[in-house]
Design an enzyme around this catalytic site. Structure first.
Site, mmCIF file in Angstrom:
data_model
loop_
_atom_site.group_PDB
_atom_site.id
_atom_site.type_symbol
_atom_site.label_atom_id
_atom_site.label_comp_id
_atom_site.label_asym_id
_atom_site.label_seq_id
_atom_site.Cartn_x
_atom_site.Cartn_y
_atom_site.Cartn_z
ATOM 1 N N ASP A 93 1.008 -1.254 0.042
ATOM 2 C CA ASP A 93 -0.118 -0.144 -0.143
ATOM 3 C C ASP A 93 1.030 1.178 0.018
ATOM 4 O OD1 ASP A 93 -2.663 1.591 0.357
ATOM 5 O OD2 ASP A 93 -1.813 1.879 2.572
ATOM 6 N N ASP A 95 -0.124 5.192 0.579
ATOM 7 C CA ASP A 95 -0.749 6.299 1.608
ATOM 8 C C ASP A 95 -0.744 5.639 2.889
ATOM 9 O OD1 ASP A 95 -1.033 7.998 -0.674
ATOM 10 O OD2 ASP A 95 -2.791 7.157 -0.882
#
Length: 304
Positions: A93, A95
């Site tokens: 991932d 953010d």
């Protein structure tokens, strides 16, 4: 399973993961992890990109980059696929995981600060959507309508110019050395950024990390210009699973093609994809994800 290898026992007991330094770390249940090691039998490691040579972020096409066929051999050759396939898959991932912040939120704030978006109209909505995301209640289509429409109001050359400044001013300060070290520890694995943020914002960030593949929400474009609409399935919650599995299938692969699969995430929104990999790893997690990680015996690390 208890860690039996001395180096792995040290990692569990001290929080020092081979290849990524000492980190704040919890590890419920003593579960074995291979973070930082790189086992790839029969796989030739890729040369690492230089800072001056941008990494190619590849669209979802069969046999793109993951399988580098020798001269005269096609990508569909099953023997070539088996011989050249990395044994491990590392999904990241972006953010609040690799980045110490949210690129989606920061892009909107950057445009507001530049006077491109009206502060009074956009700042409150940007904050509203961000709070919904953190709470796990975000309506992704409502948000994408807000996020992608500004891309359609400006030509691509202007957007690219703004993005270069955005990278310098907003993104580079969010990249920690620990995050770079984590990515580097998977240098011999198939590495993919899997993010809900659109690919216009995130492709240059993935390049900065040297990650070869990007699965992101795709903004629709016609003749190189954005329309303000989304193309295909947004890479969000269950959509991340759909997009990753479609990408694997296009390469003739499945989850079972890899001896290990890792997914690093901070968010409760990524629980569907975390449940698919052999090694789910919570990175500076929100409270919901932290509770689930402790319950399931998943590794918890910090990149801050």
């Amino acid at each position: 399973m208890q860690a039996t290898d001395p180096q792995q026992r040290t990692a569990v007991q001290t929080g020092k993961v081979p290849g990524i330094g000492t980190q704040n770390r919890y590890h419920a249940g003593g579960r074995r992890s291979e973070v930082g090691s790189a086992v790839a039998i029969g796989y030739t490691s890729r040369p690492q990109p230089s800072r001056t040579e941008p990494v190619r972020i590849v669209p979802l096409q069969p046999c793109a980059l993951l399988f580098q066929a020798p001269a005269g051999r096609g990508c569909a050759d099953p023997a070539h696929r088996v011989r050249m396939m990395p044994m491990r898959l590392a999904l990241f991932d972006l953010d609040n995981t690799l980045l110490a912040g949210d690129s989606d939120f920061e892009w909107a704030q950057f445009l507001i600060d530049q006077g491109v978006l009206d502060r009074e109209l956009y700042e409150a909505r940007n904050n509203h959507f961000y709070e919904q995301y953190k709470a796990g209640t975000l309506d992704i289509h409502e948000f994408l309508d807000f996020q992608l429409k500004p891309l359609a109001r400006h030509d691509r050359a202007q957007l690219d110019e703004w993005h270069r400044e955005f990278m310098r001013a907003r993104i580079m300060p969010l990249i920690t050395q620990k995050a770079r070290d984590l990515v580097q520890s998977h240098a011999q694995d198939a590495r993919v950024v899997v993010t809900a943020t659109n690919s216009f914002v995130t492709a240059p960030i993935a390049r900065e990390f040297g990650i070869e593949y990007l699965i992101a929400t795709e903004p629709e474009s016609v003749n190189g210009e954005f329309t303000g609409r989304v193309q295909g399935v947004p890479s969000f919650r269950e959509g991340k699973v759909i997009r990753v599995e479609a990408w694997l299938a296009e390469h003739g692969l499945s989850w079972n093609s890899f001896t290990s699969s890792f997914f690093y995430s901070d968010s409760l929104n990524d629980l569907p994809l975390l449940g698919k990999v052999t090694d789910p790893i919570a990175v500076d997690p929100d409270e919901t994800l932290k509770e689930r990680a402790l319950e399931m015996g998943w590794m918890i690390i910090s990149l801050r």
